[in-house]
Design a protein around this motif. Structure first.
Motif, PDB file in Angstrom:
ATOM      1  N   UNK A  99       0.816  -1.225   0.000  1.00 10.38           N
ATOM      2  CA  UNK A  99       0.000   0.000   0.000  1.00 10.38           C
ATOM      3  C   UNK A  99       0.841   1.262   0.000  1.00 10.38           C
ATOM      4  N   UNK A 100       2.137   1.159   0.371  1.00  8.90           N
ATOM      5  CA  UNK A 100       2.955   2.381   0.359  1.00  8.90           C
ATOM      6  C   UNK A 100       3.438   2.702  -1.054  1.00  8.90           C
ATOM      7  N   UNK A 101       3.722   1.670  -1.837  1.00  5.52           N
ATOM      8  CA  UNK A 101       4.244   1.921  -3.188  1.00  5.52           C
ATOM      9  C   UNK A 101       3.329   2.798  -4.032  1.00  5.52           C
ATOM     10  N   UNK A 102       2.021   2.496  -4.156  1.00  3.06           N
ATOM     11  CA  UNK A 102       1.159   3.383  -4.963  1.00  3.06           C
ATOM     12  C   UNK A 102       1.123   4.804  -4.427  1.00  3.06           C
ATOM     13  N   UNK A 103       1.201   4.930  -3.092  1.00  2.00           N
ATOM     14  CA  UNK A 103       1.155   6.252  -2.479  1.00  2.00           C
ATOM     15  C   UNK A 103       2.393   7.060  -2.871  1.00  2.00           C
ATOM     16  N   UNK A 104       3.560   6.414  -2.799  1.00  2.00           N
ATOM     17  CA  UNK A 104       4.798   7.103  -3.174  1.00  2.00           C
ATOM     18  C   UNK A 104       4.778   7.430  -4.665  1.00  2.00           C
ATOM     19  N   UNK A 105       4.271   6.497  -5.457  1.00  3.24           N
ATOM     20  CA  UNK A 105       4.132   6.725  -6.895  1.00  3.24           C
ATOM     21  C   UNK A 105       3.286   7.969  -7.164  1.00  3.24           C
ATOM     22  N   UNK A 106       2.177   8.058  -6.433  1.00  5.95           N
ATOM     23  CA  UNK A 106       1.255   9.197  -6.565  1.00  5.95           C
ATOM     24  C   UNK A 106       1.979  10.510  -6.274  1.00  5.95           C
ATOM     25  N   UNK A 107       2.700  10.532  -5.145  1.00  2.34           N
ATOM     26  CA  UNK A 107       3.411  11.761  -4.761  1.00  2.34           C
ATOM     27  C   UNK A 107       4.463  12.112  -5.808  1.00  2.34           C
ATOM     28  N   UNK A 108       5.187  11.101  -6.274  1.00  2.33           N
ATOM     29  CA  UNK A 108       6.273  11.348  -7.228  1.00  2.33           C
ATOM     30  C   UNK A 108       5.751  11.894  -8.547  1.00  2.33           C
ATOM     31  N   UNK A 109       4.640  11.308  -9.060  1.00  2.00           N
ATOM     32  CA  UNK A 109       4.099  11.780 -10.335  1.00  2.00           C
ATOM     33  C   UNK A 109       3.705  13.248 -10.226  1.00  2.00           C
ATOM     34  N   UNK A 110       3.033  13.598  -9.094  1.00  2.00           N
ATOM     35  CA  UNK A 110       2.619  14.995  -8.921  1.00  2.00           C
ATOM     36  C   UNK A 110       3.844  15.908  -8.861  1.00  2.00           C
ATOM     37  N   UNK A 111       4.908  15.439  -8.192  1.00  2.00           N
ATOM     38  CA  UNK A 111       6.097  16.284  -8.050  1.00  2.00           C
ATOM     39  C   UNK A 111       6.863  16.432  -9.364  1.00  2.00           C
ATOM     40  N   UNK A 112       6.648  15.523 -10.297  1.00  2.00           N
ATOM     41  CA  UNK A 112       7.355  15.625 -11.572  1.00  2.00           C
ATOM     42  C   UNK A 112       6.908  16.844 -12.363  1.00  2.00           C
ATOM     43  N   UNK A 113       5.629  17.215 -12.216  1.00  2.00           N
ATOM     44  CA  UNK A 113       5.080  18.253 -13.086  1.00  2.00           C
ATOM     45  C   UNK A 113       5.700  19.636 -12.864  1.00  2.00           C
ATOM     46  N   UNK A 114       5.838  20.083 -11.606  1.00  2.19           N
ATOM     47  CA  UNK A 114       6.515  21.374 -11.429  1.00  2.19           C
ATOM     48  C   UNK A 114       7.936  21.336 -11.989  1.00  2.19           C
ATOM     49  N   UNK A 115       8.605  20.185 -11.843  1.00  7.25           N
ATOM     50  CA  UNK A 115       9.970  20.072 -12.359  1.00  7.25           C
ATOM     51  C   UNK A 115       9.983  20.171 -13.880  1.00  7.25           C
TER      52      UNK A 115
END
Lengths: 227, 242
Positions: free
Chosen positions: A27-43
């Motif tokens: 259950x942590x992997x999808x959560x981290x994936x979610x956070x990472x995808x969102x953080x990619x966009x500002x970058x």
């Protein structure tokens, strides 16, 4: 023996959640994936604050959608491999009830953490308080629909090996209405337009998928297990 | 009696004499439609000769949707009565539906470039046809990964039914979405009434596309039947006579 559906539902759901919470990776992997995808966009796009705030609904919703459909692949897989699914299939309880327990436990273990972390992501993308509330409400209505519809695809592909991308490919077209209304509500909140009718539509999606998805998931599981 | 008629063997036997007739019907409609459409029909007063792509675009879009509807009916029959022939029809129709959808999108975009000035706009109708293509592709992907025939037939039936429940919802949400997000949209080509000399070739082309679909799907189904029933005596007999 008297069959008590509600009791069975609660017991099995508790049991499922306990299993999911014990294997943290699941259950942590999808959560981290979610956070990472969102953080990619500002970058990728740059740190223009107004641009970020305009893009935030779409970015967060697409990330939540992807995280959900990717985590969906696990829902029936382990049970199928271990034979637990066959055990559920021969039990006296209706298949749709059992499908609903799996969907509920998936939503509690995957959907709720997504919702709880999303205000933080909203802040990162420069959303104001009003929009943050809209984000939480739309996700609260939308993620159950994502879990419910995704479960049909997960049940259909339970027998298939190496389906990492098959499930997203199969189910993403059916996620489009909830995506449109989820982001639509947030954009309209941003523009201070009345949104109540759109919340009602999201509620209709929840009810509609709550009726059909467990039934179809149950049927799909039966097909997969008998094949 | 009815069930016997629906057996793969009966289907194979009964369709053998039909194939040349359907082929003839297709050739007739197609040659009239394409000739009258390209040469006899007058040029549009606004679009000139550019409008003639309608004779490919509209029939392919219509057939793409018709095929999905056919598949949905087949899926229900397959799930409820476990009929083999409808499952075969469904699995043979899907790739054709995907191709017709792609053809509709490509011809539409070729038409859109001179008329709207852009290859693609996120218009409601265009978007929902694109989503229809995605649904076809998902179906084909699911079909290609399940090995067991019965599991495959029933699993693809379920996803087709999910699709037919969802298609209207997707369509209307996309319509609302494009009215929500878009400003003044490029107005649709205004053709309130169409001249008869333009309409008849169009109808002929639609008929030709449907006949083409029926023809090809029938040939594909016959091949699929031979492949699936390869263990039976009658297929061996057919193979001997070839």
């Amino acid at each position: 023996m008297q069959l008590n559906y509600l009791h069975a539902f609660i017991q099995i759901t508790k049991h499922e959640i306990k299993i999911i919470l014990r294997s943290r990776f699941t259950w942590i992997t999808p959560l981290v994936f979610y956070i990472m995808v969102v953080c990619l966009f500002p970058l990728a796009i740059g740190h223009d604050q107004t641009l970020l705030a305009n893009m935030a609904p779409g970015v967060i919703w697409v990330a939540a959608l992807l995280a959900t459909i990717i985590s969906m692949g696990h829902v029936f897989r382990n049970d199928f491999d271990e034979g637990y699914l066959d055990l559920l299939l021969v039990s006296t309880y209706p298949l749709s009830l059992l499908a609903l327990t799996k969907i509920t436990s998936h939503w509690i273990s995957h959907g709720l953490p997504l919702i709880l972390i999303s205000p933080l992501l909203g802040l990162l993308l420069n959303l104001n308080t009003e929009e943050l509330c809209a984000l939480i409400f739309t996700l609260l209505l939308g993620t159950p629909v994502l879990s419910l519809i995704g479960a049909i695809g997960a049940a259909l592909t339970v027998t298939v090996r190496s389906n990492g991308l098959l499930l997203p490919m199969l189910m993403i077209p059916f996620y489009i209405p909830v995506l449109i209304f989820g982001t639509g509500i947030m954009i309209m909140t941003h523009n201070h337009e009345p949104v109540i009718a759109y919340y009602a539509m999201m509620g209709a999606f929840v009810l509609l998928s709550l009726v059909f998805a467990p039934l179809l998931t149950g049927q799909a599981l039966k097909i997969g297990a008998s094949g | 009696m009815f069930k016997k008629l629906l057996s793969p063997y009966a289907f194979y036997n009964h369709t053998t004499p039909l194939v040349p007739w359907i082929l003839a019907g297709f050739m007739l409609c197609f040659s009239y439609g394409i000739f009258a459409g390209l040469f006899i029909a007058p040029a549009d007063y606004q679009q000139g000769d550019g409008f003639r792509i309608i004779y490919v675009h509209v029939p392919s879009a219509f057939t793409a949707m018709l095929i999905y509807f056919t598949m949905a009916i087949c899926a229900m029959i397959t799930l409820i009565w476990r009929v083999k022939i409808t499952a075969i029809c469904m699995s043979c129709s899907a790739p054709m539906g995907a191709w017709f959808t792609l053809l509709a999108l490509i011809t539409g975009s070729i038409w859109g470039k001179p008329m709207w000035g852009t290859w693609w706009i996120w218009d409601a109708r265009l978007t929902s046809v694109l989503i229809l293509l995605f649904i076809y592709l998902g179906f084909i992907a699911l079909q290609s990964v399940i090995d067991d025939v019965q599991t495959r037939d029933r699993a693809t039936s379920i996803i087709t039914i999910v699709g037919i429940i969802n298609l209207p919802i997707i369509h209307y949400s996309v319509v609302w979405w494009s009215t929500l997000h878009q400003g003044p949209t490029i107005s649709k080509l205004s053709a309130p009434s169409i001249a008869l000399s333009m309409l008849y070739p169009l109808l002929a082309m639609i008929a030709a596309f449907i006949l083409f679909y029926v023809l090809i799907v029938m040939i594909r189904m016959r091949n699929q039947i031979l492949l699936r029933e390869i263990e039976t005596a009658w297929v061996r007999k057919v193979a001997m006579t070839l």
